[in-house]
Design an enzyme around this catalytic site. Structure first.
Site, PDB file in Angstrom:
ATOM      1  N   LYS A 133       1.528  -0.217   5.336  1.00 24.19           N
ATOM      2  CA  LYS A 133       0.702   0.474   4.373  1.00 24.19           C
ATOM      3  C   LYS A 133      -0.303   1.373   5.043  1.00 24.19           C
ATOM      4  O   LYS A 133      -0.961   2.387   4.520  1.00 24.19           O
ATOM      5  CB  LYS A 133       0.012  -0.285   3.512  1.00 24.19           C
ATOM      6  CG  LYS A 133       0.931  -0.930   2.530  1.00 24.19           C
ATOM      7  CD  LYS A 133       0.547  -1.901   1.316  1.00 24.19           C
ATOM      8  CE  LYS A 133       1.348  -2.551   0.455  1.00 24.19           C
ATOM      9  NZ  LYS A 133       2.091  -3.425   1.045  1.00 24.19           N
TER      10      LYS A 133
HETATM   11  C1  LIG Z   1       3.249  -3.923   0.367  1.00 24.26           C
HETATM   12  C2  LIG Z   1       4.285  -4.398   1.020  1.00 24.26           C
HETATM   13  C3  LIG Z   1       5.772  -4.391   0.740  1.00 24.26           C
HETATM   14  C4  LIG Z   1       6.144  -4.018  -0.694  1.00 24.26           C
HETATM   15  O1  LIG Z   1       5.830  -2.555  -0.751  1.00 24.26           O
HETATM   16  P1  LIG Z   1       6.033  -1.737  -2.040  1.00 24.26           P
HETATM   17  O2  LIG Z   1       5.588  -0.412  -1.901  1.00 24.26           O
HETATM   18  O3  LIG Z   1       4.923  -2.636  -3.011  1.00 24.26           O
HETATM   19  O4  LIG Z   1       7.306  -1.756  -2.808  1.00 24.26           O
HETATM   20  C5  LIG Z   1       6.581  -4.886   1.488  1.00 24.26           C
HETATM   21  N1  LIG Z   1       6.318  -5.334   2.724  1.00 24.26           N
HETATM   22  C6  LIG Z   1       5.213  -5.461   3.222  1.00 24.26           C
HETATM   23  C7  LIG Z   1       4.705  -6.063   4.430  1.00 24.26           C
HETATM   24  C8  LIG Z   1       4.101  -4.925   2.273  1.00 24.26           C
HETATM   25  O5  LIG Z   1       2.816  -4.950   2.931  1.00 24.26           O
END
Ligand SMILES: *Cc1c(COP(=O)(O)O)cnc(C)c1O
Length: 484
Positions: A133
């Site tokens: 993210k």
């Molecule tokens: C947020 C997250 C996901 C999922 O991503 P989305 O965009 O919500 O599908 C998967 N793995 C990790 C480590 C995350 O932080």
């Protein structure tokens, strides 16, 4: 209301893929009841006023640019991809490099390959909070500040997190004078490391709220506040959840980067990509890249026990369930907020149909679509399979994936096609989830200096009930004044 005629949106959708670069890309709502918005407005609005999600009026076809883009380092590639979706002024261009300078890998999203192996891993976890993210939120923080300075205004960000979004958002905006951030997390349901990454940030503009409920409760509170037009305007609220288009856009970039690297190493014409999925944000970015002309054969959706999306892509039924805690908490989600964007395309860019499907889902908790979609495959991994995937990677490649990445690896292994390379997205560093790693591997403890440094630091966090009114009161009390 009704400023945008459905036929008009349909016409724009059909034009997508044929049009060249639009000079002023406008953004439309999946529900068709919002007049087109500029990119800047789209970034600052988050959710459309009609309750829908915002999308570009058309998706540019970039197939003709791929051979040039292959040669570019990450930030130059980001500039190119993003400039197809908004006017890339010199000021906006200047935000990109600093956003990725905080990454510990100069490549930003390095791809790990093993000779002769069909599996490739793209590491998206080299940012300040060690989860993918950061790729979007380091940039979004700078983008927000730039826009606020330009208009001499302020912003109060409200967000819900199942773990990684919150810390990445907080690290994206900490210390920025024009922004206050309120991040709700489900109390006790994020990993201790994830919690510390949020609560050890003591900057005055950061408010951590531990909510006595689930992630979906937190998300519902956020949606409720953002959907209240008066509150929204008065307190200049903004979102950082994956519903923000700018986040999706930043994530589109690494699909290009990763597919190019795999193609360099294998000479393959197309690539399959496996994505561990929660809110459908990351994989939706892959879908956008695919529609832009990036040669992805298939997106493989990987879910944990909360597999509403797997069931949708295998049976056509999208049915709400209850959230179950798993080893991959950032995917413990039942209502995937970005899914509406996909539904819009799946409905042939028909906003009326999308709106009808969403209200059917809101009323009855399920919808059904016929026909399937060859762009997607789907699978899931339970607890044992996740742990087994961690062990398999360790034994076979001496590589330790985090439990989210391991969910993807388990699903990818079921889908391996000897003729087509498989790129797995690694979404977090294993050191963020030491418990899961210990359960899989016993004494092995993957370390990271950024995480070791959290130990013993002072923390700041407020506990609130899952009542929307209580959270609202807190936010109002601690919000910055809106536009000056
Ligand atoms: C947020 C997250 C996901 C999922 O991503 P989305 O965009 O919500 O599908 C998967 N793995 C990790 C480590 C995350 O932080």
């Amino acid at each position: 209301m009704g400023n945008v005629q459905p036929w008009f949106i349909l016409a724009m959708c059909v034009a997508g893929g044929i049009t060249s670069i639009p000079m002023h890309m406008q953004y439309i709502s999946t529900r068709g009841q919002t007049p087109p918005l500029s990119f800047e407005k789209t970034v600052m609005t988050g959710l459309a006023p009609d309750g829908g999600l915002l999308l570009p009026e058309s998706i540019p076809d970039v197939s003709g640019a791929l051979s040039q883009w292959r040669e570019l380092p990450y930030t130059a590639l980001a500039e190119q991809v993003m400039s197809r979706f908004f006017d890339m002024t010199p000021e906006l261009q200047a935000l990109i490099s600093p956003s990725y300078a905080t990454f510990r890998s100069p490549e930003v999203a390095p791809v790990v390959s093993w000779a002769g192996e069909p599996l490739h891993i793209m590491e998206l976890f080299h940012g300040p909070t060690l989860a993918f993210k950061d790729v979007a939120l380091q940039w979004l923080g700078n983008l927000f500040e730039h826009i606020l300075e330009k208009h001499d205004s302020h912003l109060n960000i409200v967000g819900a997190t199942s773990g990684d979004t919150g810390s990445a958002a907080i690290h994206g905006v900490r210390g920025k004078p024009r922004i206050n951030i309120f991040i709700m997390h489900p109390k006790g349901r994020t990993s201790p490391v994830q919690e510390l990454q949020m609560t050890t940030v003591l900057d005055e503009n950061v408010f951590n709220l531990a909510i006595e409920g689930t992630f979906d409760d937190c998300q519902a509170i956020v949606k409720d506040m953002l959907a209240d037009a008066q509150l929204h305007r008065r307190y200049s609220l903004g979102a950082v959840n994956s519903i923000n288009w700018a986040r999706v856009l930043a994530q589109v970039v690494y699909y290009f980067y990763g597919v190019f690297r795999v193609q360099e190493r294998t000479a393959a014409a197309t690539v399959d990509v496996t994505v561990p999925t929660g809110n459908f944000g990351d994989i939706f970015a892959g879908y956008v890249a695919m529609r832009m002309g990036l040669p992805i054969r298939r997106l493989v959706l990987a879910a944990n026990d909360n597999n509403i999306l797997e069931r949708f892509f295998t049976t056509g039924e999208y049915r709400r369930g209850t959230v179950r805690p798993t080893l991959s908490p950032s995917m413990d989600i039942q209502i995937a907020s970005n899914f509406e964007r996909y539904l819009y395309y799946r409905s042939g860019c028909d906003a009326q149909k999308t709106a009808a499907l969403m209200s059917e889902f809101a009323a009855g908790g399920s919808i059904r679509l016929d026909g399937g979609d060859p762009a997607f495959a789907a699978g899931s991994a339970g607890r044992d399979e996740t742990l087994e995937a961690i062990r398999w990677m360790k034994q076979r490649f001496d590589y330790i994936p985090d439990p989210h990445t391991a969910v993807g690896i388990h699903v990818a292994r079921q889908r391996l096609d000897p003729a087509i390379p498989m790129l797995c997205l690694a979404t977090a560093h294993p050191a963020k989830f030491p418990d899961a790693i210990r359960q899989a591997l016993g004494d092995v403890r993957p370390a990271h200096p950024l995480i070791d440094a959290l130990e013993g630091l002072p923390v700041r966090c407020e506990t609130l009930s899952a009542a929307a009114a209580e959270v609202r009161r807190y936010v109002i009390e601690h919000a910055q004044a809106g536009n000056r």
